[in-house]
Design an enzyme around this catalytic site. Structure first.
Site, mmCIF file in Angstrom:
data_model
loop_
_atom_site.group_PDB
_atom_site.id
_atom_site.type_symbol
_atom_site.label_atom_id
_atom_site.label_comp_id
_atom_site.label_asym_id
_atom_site.label_seq_id
_atom_site.Cartn_x
_atom_site.Cartn_y
_atom_site.Cartn_z
ATOM 1 N N GLU A 1 0.735 -1.224 -0.062
ATOM 2 C CA GLU A 1 -0.091 -0.148 0.182
ATOM 3 C C GLU A 1 1.463 1.479 -0.518
ATOM 4 O OE1 GLU A 1 -2.764 2.288 -0.527
ATOM 5 O OE2 GLU A 1 -3.244 0.713 -0.279
ATOM 6 N N ALA B 1 -2.655 7.160 4.587
ATOM 7 C CA ALA B 1 -4.331 7.653 4.306
ATOM 8 C C ALA B 1 -5.672 6.875 3.555
ATOM 9 C CB ALA B 1 -3.902 8.908 3.529
ATOM 10 N N MET B 2 -4.456 5.572 2.994
ATOM 11 C CA MET B 2 -5.734 4.871 2.072
ATOM 12 C C MET B 2 -5.774 3.259 3.403
ATOM 13 S SD MET B 2 -6.996 6.635 0.325
ATOM 14 C CE MET B 2 -8.454 5.476 -1.001
ATOM 15 N N GLY C 1 -6.614 0.489 4.689
ATOM 16 C CA GLY C 1 -8.282 0.090 4.646
ATOM 17 C C GLY C 1 -9.066 0.310 3.382
ATOM 18 N N THR D 1 -10.219 2.539 -0.355
ATOM 19 C CA THR D 1 -11.363 3.562 -0.798
ATOM 20 C C THR D 1 -12.293 3.769 0.043
ATOM 21 O OG1 THR D 1 -9.807 3.808 -2.684
ATOM 22 C CG2 THR D 1 -12.536 5.440 -2.507
ATOM 23 N N HIS E 1 -43.132 -4.643 12.614
ATOM 24 C CA HIS E 1 -44.020 -3.827 12.294
ATOM 25 C C HIS E 1 -43.867 -2.645 13.323
ATOM 26 C CE1 HIS E 1 -47.424 -1.514 11.752
ATOM 27 N NE2 HIS E 1 -47.814 -1.321 13.408
#
Length: 453
Positions: free
Chosen positions: A36, A40-41, A43, A45, A438
């Protein structure tokens, strides 16, 4: 000096498909490396800039009261969103940290040969060779390439989420799902919103009654829709942005470019790995998600399919089945995939529209009713949101549900029931006579399906 590493499976990108595949294969004992490039990414988008944080902001916008100060309220909403995102990032870190067979590498990857990449970090580089490679680098917001689309008041769907105050006037270029979600959201945060659509209407694939329901709901929220308006340029005089269109000019304090997404492959040098792309730059795959390169797959948004998190999750199943020898899963096996646009209330849909069914020559019966008029559906009234329409299309011969459009409270949940019914061959009569909790939105099925025509 470049260090070298050999692994069984190399996954590029920490998105839904890639991270799930890495974890499941790692837990089975396969040696996996996940690369990766952006802290900041972590995990993917969805949890960082798309599905989850935007829906958190949608929820916050729905809770805003008229007397709440707009700027202060937005700041609190963003802080709440940021806290949620960081918790999700940490959860994703822990999910991989607990699997010894998975190695996480931070840095930008570039193919240097067949199933071989070089990853460049801050101070070092690493060459990784693998028996199998999975590309899952996702997409990024696309700029339309018009003059002024990089101006100081012009944003994409990521940067707009970081505004320090609510723009008094927000212009949105585009009329797709992202555009409509942000229009609905920012209208409730306090902006005067104008949606600029190239075509004659928003949601051109929907039946007229469904589209009109969404248009009326947006209008009630204060959203203006400008149609047949080709955006030509964006002028900025230092205090205001003007979106110049083939129709009227739109003056705004902020502009959102909701003009689609492009594959995040610019840094990968896919050609060096023998991986073909299409004319839009998306990785070309077959029904098993195999690329043109041997033992290289592409999962998630980067392969040009539906840009949906559940599709990315299912992509991982298709690849995992091949790597484990189980086989049996393909993209063309997918049936009745539900989608939702998170306006307020949301618009969820699955299967065929009435127009599509009739164009195919299918004899259909249709049930459609405005939410405000469905007596057996009290939940929207209880929560004070009665906009919308519930519409189902049923095969007149088989009584099977062919499609549904649900523009109502809880639509994102009810559509899953309808989709399951379509996949399992449950008849419209069974849904009509179902016993549901309900008060709930599901109860609309009792009434709408009782009035098929």
């Amino acid at each position: 000096m470049t260090a070298r590493l050999q692994t069984d499976v190399l996954v590029l990108g920490w998105g839904k498909g890639g991270k799930t595949l890495a974890r499941s294969l790692g837990r089975s004992g396969r040696r996996v490396v996940l690369v990766e490039r952006d802290d900041a990414m972590v995990g993917g988008t969805c949890i960082n800039v798309a599905c989850v944080p935007t829906k958190a902001l949608v929820h916050q916008a729905e809770q805003r009261r008229p007397h709440d100060d707009a700027d202060a309220y937005l700041a609190r909403a963003i802080a709440t969103r940021d806290g949620l995102v960081e918790r999700l990032r940490e959860a994703n870190r822990q999910l991989l940290a607990t699997v010894d067979a998975v190695t996480l590498v931070r840095g930008a990857a570039r193919f240097v040969g067949e199933r071989a990449v070089r990853v460049t970090g801050r101070d070092e580089s690493l060459e990784i060779r693998a028996e199998h490679v999975v590309i899952g680098t996702g997409t990024v917001p696309r700029r339309p390439g018009i003059p002024g689309d990089d101006g100081p008041r012009t944003h994409d769907s990521t940067s707009l989420q970081a505004l320090e105050g609510v723009p008094a006037r927000l212009a949105i270029v585009g009329a797709g799902a992202v555009a409509l979600e942000f229009a609905s959201m920012f209208a409730r945060f306090g902006s005067a919103v104008t949606v600029i659509a190239r075509g004659p209407a928003i949601l051109p694939a929907e039946d007229d009654d469904v589209r009109e329901s969404v248009e009326a709901t947006l209008a009630d929220a204060g959203v203006r829709i400008l149609t047949r308006a080709e955006t030509e340029r964006i002028d900025d005089d230092g205090t205001v942005a003007t979106v110049v269109t083939s129709a009227d000019p739109v003056h705004a304090d902020a502009v959102l470019l909701a003009t689609g997404r492009s594959p995040a492959t610019a840094e990968l040098d896919l050609a060096a790995g023998g991986v073909d792309v299409d004319e839009r730059g998306f990785v070309v795959v077959d029904e098993l998600l195999r690329t043109s390169a041997e033992r290289v797959w592409a999962v998630g948004d980067v392969n040009g399919g539906q840009q949906l998190t559940p599709i990315s999750l299912d992509d991982h199943r298709i690849v995992a089945a091949q790597l484990t020898g189980a086989g049996g899963r393909r993209r063309d096996d997918r049936v009745a995939v539900p989608t939702t646009i998170f306006t307020t209330p949301p618009l969820a849909r699955v299967g065929l529209t009435e127009r599509e069914a009739r164009e195919r020559g299918i004899a259909v019966r249709v049930g459609a009713k405005a939410v405000a008029g469905i007596a057996a559906m009290p939940r929207p009234k209880a929560v004070g949101e009665t906009h919308g329409i519930v519409k189902l299309v049923v095969d007149a011969e088989t009584d099977l549900v062919l499609g549904a459009a649900l523009h109502c409270v809880d639509a994102q949940e009810v559509v899953n029931l309808v989709a399951l019914a379509m996949r399992a061959g449950v008849t419209a009569s069974d849904l009509r006579d179902g016993i549901w909790t309900h008060p709930s939105s599901t109860e609309a099925l009792n009434e709408v399906l009782a009035e098929l025509r």
